[in-house]
Scaffold this active site. Structure first.
Site, PDB file in Angstrom:
ATOM      1  N   ASP A   1       9.782  -3.471  21.098  1.00 37.98           N
ATOM      2  CA  ASP A   1       9.097  -3.427  20.070  1.00 37.98           C
ATOM      3  C   ASP A   1       8.324  -4.543  19.768  1.00 37.98           C
ATOM      4  OD1 ASP A   1       7.709  -2.874  17.525  1.00 37.98           O
ATOM      5  OD2 ASP A   1       9.389  -2.228  16.407  1.00 37.98           O
TER       6      ASP A   1
ATOM      7  N   TYR B   1     -11.829  15.945  13.917  1.00 38.46           N
ATOM      8  CA  TYR B   1     -10.464  16.318  14.473  1.00 38.46           C
ATOM      9  C   TYR B   1     -10.420  16.602  15.817  1.00 38.46           C
ATOM     10  CZ  TYR B   1      -6.770  17.105  11.049  1.00 38.46           C
ATOM     11  OH  TYR B   1      -5.894  17.071  10.296  1.00 38.46           O
TER      12      TYR B   1
ATOM     13  N   LYS C   1      -1.415  -6.464  13.605  1.00 41.08           N
ATOM     14  CA  LYS C   1      -0.886  -7.663  13.125  1.00 41.08           C
ATOM     15  C   LYS C   1      -1.594  -8.956  14.196  1.00 41.08           C
ATOM     16  CE  LYS C   1       3.339  -5.375  11.545  1.00 41.08           C
ATOM     17  NZ  LYS C   1       4.687  -5.074  11.694  1.00 41.08           N
TER      18      LYS C   1
ATOM     19  N   ARG D   1      -5.512  -0.747  11.479  1.00 39.86           N
ATOM     20  CA  ARG D   1      -4.306  -0.306  11.151  1.00 39.86           C
ATOM     21  C   ARG D   1      -3.858   0.708  12.234  1.00 39.86           C
ATOM     22  NH1 ARG D   1      -2.447  -3.255   6.361  1.00 39.86           N
ATOM     23  NH2 ARG D   1      -0.309  -2.534   7.327  1.00 39.86           N
TER      24      ARG D   1
ATOM     25  N   GLU E   1      -6.888  17.319  17.668  1.00 39.91           N
ATOM     26  CA  GLU E   1      -5.698  17.288  18.136  1.00 39.91           C
ATOM     27  C   GLU E   1      -5.505  17.633  19.542  1.00 39.91           C
ATOM     28  OE1 GLU E   1      -4.237  20.613  15.862  1.00 39.91           O
ATOM     29  OE2 GLU E   1      -3.300  19.440  14.335  1.00 39.91           O
TER      30      GLU E   1
ATOM     31  N   THR F   1       2.569  -2.390  16.492  1.00 38.04           N
ATOM     32  CA  THR F   1       1.243  -1.982  15.842  1.00 38.04           C
ATOM     33  C   THR F   1      -0.026  -2.507  16.386  1.00 38.04           C
ATOM     34  OG1 THR F   1       1.552  -4.128  14.704  1.00 38.04           O
ATOM     35  CG2 THR F   1       2.784  -2.322  13.899  1.00 38.04           C
TER      36      THR F   1
HETATM   37  C1  LIG Z   1       5.672  -3.964  11.219  1.00 40.34           C
HETATM   38  C2  LIG Z   1       6.624  -3.356  12.280  1.00 40.34           C
HETATM   39  C3  LIG Z   1       6.765  -2.161  12.379  1.00 40.34           C
HETATM   40  C4  LIG Z   1       5.912  -1.038  11.623  1.00 40.34           C
HETATM   41  O1  LIG Z   1       4.854  -1.093  11.716  1.00 40.34           O
HETATM   42  P1  LIG Z   1       3.988  -0.184  10.482  1.00 40.34           P
HETATM   43  O2  LIG Z   1       2.655  -0.138  10.895  1.00 40.34           O
HETATM   44  O3  LIG Z   1       4.094  -1.114   9.123  1.00 40.34           O
HETATM   45  O4  LIG Z   1       4.560   1.113  10.270  1.00 40.34           O
HETATM   46  C5  LIG Z   1       7.504  -1.644  13.498  1.00 40.34           C
HETATM   47  N1  LIG Z   1       8.190  -2.622  13.986  1.00 40.34           N
HETATM   48  C6  LIG Z   1       8.231  -3.949  13.955  1.00 40.34           C
HETATM   49  C7  LIG Z   1       9.224  -4.992  14.620  1.00 40.34           C
HETATM   50  C8  LIG Z   1       7.541  -4.501  12.941  1.00 40.34           C
HETATM   51  O5  LIG Z   1       7.263  -5.670  12.632  1.00 40.34           O
END
Ligand SMILES: *Cc1c(COP(=O)(O)O)cnc(C)c1O
Length: 415
Positions: A199, A53, A228, A234, A55, A225
């Site tokens: 994003d 932990y 991806k 993750r 925080e 993220t």
């Molecule tokens: C996948 C995605 C997210 C969210 O990611 P998670 O890890 O699934 O919560 C946010 N914004 C975009 C553009 C995404 O493609």
């Protein structure tokens, strides 16, 4: 019980893990948001850091025993800043969705207006879609793509920005196959005094590998993220200009989250090191090239691609001219060992749960070392399946051929 391997302690879960690994090994994964993390990333994720932990932030924690955690988290932060050229990085978001929520919470007041891409045109749920917290707590005004060429309608973005004076403009998408022009978004944001959030959840690996233009220095804040195209564990990541560092950090913790997942941060540190290599640049370029070759193959078979092709890792295929619904195609493709998802296309007359298209991406296949020849074969298989989605014999025959191709290109860390 505390020492035994999982197959002795919990054979039921062990079996499911084995089945899933085999499935991922023997099928072609074309879901553009998925990838195969390396063995090193998975090992870091399943390490002793899972038990800690922590925080707070490095040097400012609420519990003792942080000597190694602090070094680790600073390492991940420094690697993220170096890789992307960011002034500040927060590596604690649990995933992409909480990362976006933290950005809103840090920069906006409840009820403030954001301008973002609508979900049916390729945006993400967390960009203000009405059923989500982002759509209920903030006033989301949404732009989309043009009907003619299915590219972002910057005239509309500018008009909506002038009319609604958003505090924040959000760019970045989940189902948009073209380059995002961050400079153009920034010019519109500056004109109306808005901040710009990029994003890059889908394309962060392409950006790190030099296969897509960078949102820096245009965006005020960048969210992503980590699992991806970046090919990490993750998780989520927020980077920003130094001026917003305090607001973003406070929004993540204590604003939104409790203890960070330091095991995921360990995996992220490894992934960021992997992404900062010539090999990863080669990978990112190959992801895009593979997507383009797959696009050419599908066009050759008469498929209608949204925007006519791709600049990045994904394609959106409008199946209307083939007379097959997206769901039907996706289900038939799964029986043939080709895993994708049904997806809305811009101006889709069908409902989101039963849309007109499918979405295909090359990040996972490229990680397995599949190249242009495989993409051409894949286009042929997809065309055959979509032409005869009810032909069980055909689907079985293709599934066997897919398994053969997969056997020659083992996925990392699943053997
Ligand atoms: C996948 C995605 C997210 C969210 O990611 P998670 O890890 O699934 O919560 C946010 N914004 C975009 C553009 C995404 O493609």
């Amino acid at each position: 019980m505390l020492q035994g391997p999982i197959r002795d302690v919990d054979p039921e879960v062990a079996r499911l893990i084995e089945l899933e690994a085999t499935r991922q090994q023997q099928t072609l994964r074309l879901i553009p948001s998925e990838n195969y993390a390396s063995a090193a990333v998975l090992a870091a994720t399943a390490s002793a850091f899972a038990n800690k932990y922590s925080e707070g932030y490095p040097g400012k924690r609420y519990y003792q025993g942080q000597g190694h955690v602090d070094v680790l988290e600073n390492l991940a932060i420094d690697r993220a800043k170096a890789l992307f050229g960011a002034e500040h990085a927060n590596v604690q978001p649990y995933s992409g969705s909480p990362a976006n929520l933290a950005v809103y919470f840090g920069l906006l007041q409840q009820g403030d207006t954001i301008l973002s891409m609508s979900l049916p045109h390729g945006g993400h749920l967390t960009h203000g879609w009405k059923i989500t917290i982002s759509g209920k707590f903030y006033n989301a005004v949404q732009y989309g793509v043009r009907r003619e060429d299915q590219r972002i309608d910057f005239d509309q973005v500018a008009e909506l920005a002038r009319a609604h004076k958003p505090k924040l403009i959000v760019c970045g998408a989940s189902a948009y196959p073209r380059i995002i022009d961050f400079a153009r978004f920034k010019a519109i944001a500056d004109e109306v005094g808005a901040l710009l959030l990029a994003d890059i959840a889908h394309i962060s690996g392409l950006i790190a590998g030099g296969a897509h233009p960078s949102p820096f220095p245009h965006a005020d804040v960048v969210s992503s993220t980590t699992h991806k195209t970046l090919r990490g564990p993750r998780g989520g990541l927020i980077m920003c200009k130094a001026a917003h560092a305090g607001a973003i950090d406070r929004a993540v913790f204590p604003g939104l989250q409790g203890g960070p997942h330091e095991n995921a941060i360990a995996g992220l540190a490894v992934a960021l090191a992997e992404a900062n290599t010539p090999d990863f640049r080669t990978y990112a370029a190959a992801v895009v090239r593979n997507a383009q070759v797959l696009a050419e193959g599908l066009l050759h078979h008469g498929f209608d691609l949204v925007s006519g092709g791709t600049d990045n890792h994904l394609l959106l295929v409008d199946l209307t001219n083939k007379g097959v619904r997206g769901k039907v195609a996706a289900q038939a493709l799964e029986r043939a060992g080709i895993i994708c998802n049904a997806n809305s296309v811009p101006f889709d007359p069908r409902k989101p749960f039963d849309p007109s298209g499918i979405r295909l991406g090359t990040p996972a296949l490229t990680t397995r070392g599949l190249g242009e020849d495989a993409m051409r074969t894949l286009a042929d298989w997809i065309a055959a399946v979509v032409a005869s989605p009810d032909d069980a014999q055909l689907l079985e025959k293709i599934a066997a051929e897919v398994a053969d191709l997969c056997a020659g290109h083992p996925a990392p860390a699943l053997n």
